[in-house]
Design an enzyme around this catalytic site. Structure first.
Site, PDB file in Angstrom:
ATOM      1  N   LEU A   1      41.701  42.318  35.640  1.00 27.73           N
ATOM      2  CA  LEU A   1      40.287  42.162  35.080  1.00 27.73           C
ATOM      3  C   LEU A   1      39.248  42.043  36.402  1.00 27.73           C
ATOM      4  CD1 LEU A   1      38.355  42.403  32.779  1.00 27.73           C
ATOM      5  CD2 LEU A   1      38.494  39.356  32.774  1.00 27.73           C
TER       6      LEU A   1
ATOM      7  N   GLY B   1      49.166  35.521  34.382  1.00 30.55           N
ATOM      8  CA  GLY B   1      48.390  34.518  35.017  1.00 30.55           C
ATOM      9  C   GLY B   1      46.905  34.757  35.627  1.00 30.55           C
ATOM     10  N   GLY B   2      46.019  33.896  35.758  1.00 30.95           N
ATOM     11  CA  GLY B   2      44.776  34.556  36.180  1.00 30.95           C
ATOM     12  C   GLY B   2      44.218  35.634  35.366  1.00 30.95           C
ATOM     13  N   ASP B   3      43.632  36.538  36.513  1.00 32.72           N
ATOM     14  CA  ASP B   3      43.144  37.796  35.787  1.00 32.72           C
ATOM     15  C   ASP B   3      44.086  38.957  35.886  1.00 32.72           C
ATOM     16  OD1 ASP B   3      43.618  38.167  38.639  1.00 32.72           O
ATOM     17  OD2 ASP B   3      41.487  38.907  38.921  1.00 32.72           O
ATOM     18  N   GLU B   4      45.598  38.736  35.694  1.00 36.89           N
ATOM     19  CA  GLU B   4      46.698  39.671  35.637  1.00 36.89           C
ATOM     20  C   GLU B   4      47.207  39.647  34.515  1.00 36.89           C
ATOM     21  OE1 GLU B   4      49.403  38.397  39.016  1.00 36.89           O
ATOM     22  OE2 GLU B   4      47.723  38.774  40.445  1.00 36.89           O
TER      23      GLU B   4
END
Length: 249
Positions: free
Chosen positions: A129, A169-172
């Site tokens: 993202l 996780g995170g933007d992945e």
């Protein structure tokens, strides 16, 4: 099988009860007069399902002859429901509800085994993202979390029943497409990008995507992830160069 002992009143019935029955009992070995634990499902009058665990032993009369079985019935409905919930939590992302990295690797392992057996390729999409840090800094983490959920919803909408969407996780994010070649997977990637750009919410979002197929682009899960990751950052680099040149990606 007719119980010799009366049931408790409905309002005071315990989670576990013991009854005496005669006749054949599933799971019983006459030689040892024991009943191996077994779980069954019963249908309540209201249509809901009750899960029960049955176990027991043989009962003898005053002459030492086998007379009946003592069956212990334990209601395990709530226990099994809790186990199912914990199992789902162990393999899903708490924010988006998508599969987590653990389930993603299990799916990738299963797909590589299936490809070796059927010789039908599958594809992997890796997604980032764009600008999540800037969104968090400008609008706050609630809006940032909402942005992640917006992408997750679009991934879900683009999934077939056999596909697996995951948040690493995170933007992945990742999307596994069984029996799908690189060309068809690229079309899915562009559809995701288009739907996210047109979802109508603010702030506007965009996503970078890398596509790789197995076994065309890789021979192992590790090299497949590397190939998709390399394609993703190639897309990011092209967008960055276009932005610096004053063009819209």
């Amino acid at each position: 099988m007719k119980p010799r002992r009366n049931y408790w009143p409905r309002t005071t019935r315990p989670k576990s009860l013991s009854i005496l029955v005669t006749g054949a009992v599933p799971g019983c070995f006459r030689e040892s007069v024991r009943i191996e634990p077994v779980e069954v499902e019963w249908r309540r009058k209201n249509g809901t399902t009750l899960k029960a665990r049955l176990s027991g032993r043989g009962v003898y009369n005053e002459n030492g002859d086998f007379a009946s079985y003592e069956i212990i019935v334990v209601d395990v409905t709530e226990q099994r429901a809790l186990e199912d919930q914990l199992r789902r939590q162990a393999f899903s992302d708490s924010l988006t509800g998508l599969a987590n990295h653990r389930l993603l690797f299990d799916v990738l392992q299963a797909e590589t085994c299936r490809t070796k057996r059927t010789e039908r390729e599958f594809s992997l999409l890796l997604l980032d993202l764009d600008g999540l840090k800037e969104i968090n800094d400008r609008f706050g983490h609630l809006v940032g979390n909402r942005a992640l959920c917006r992408l997750a919803q679009i991934l879900t909408d683009c999934c077939r029943s056999v596909d697996t969407a995951a948040r690493q996780g995170g933007d992945e994010f990742a999307l596994v497409l069984p029996e799908t070649g690189a060309d068809a997977a690229t079309l899915v990637a562009w559809r995701i990008c288009d739907l996210l750009a047109k979802d109508g919410e603010e702030p506007a979002l965009s996503v970078s995507v890398g596509v790789a197929s197995y076994p065309k682009d890789a021979e192992t899960i590790g090299t497949l992830l590397y190939a998709a990751d390399r394609a993703l950052y190639s897309m990011k680099e092209k967008r960055s160069k276009a932005a610096r040149a004053g063009h819209v990606a």
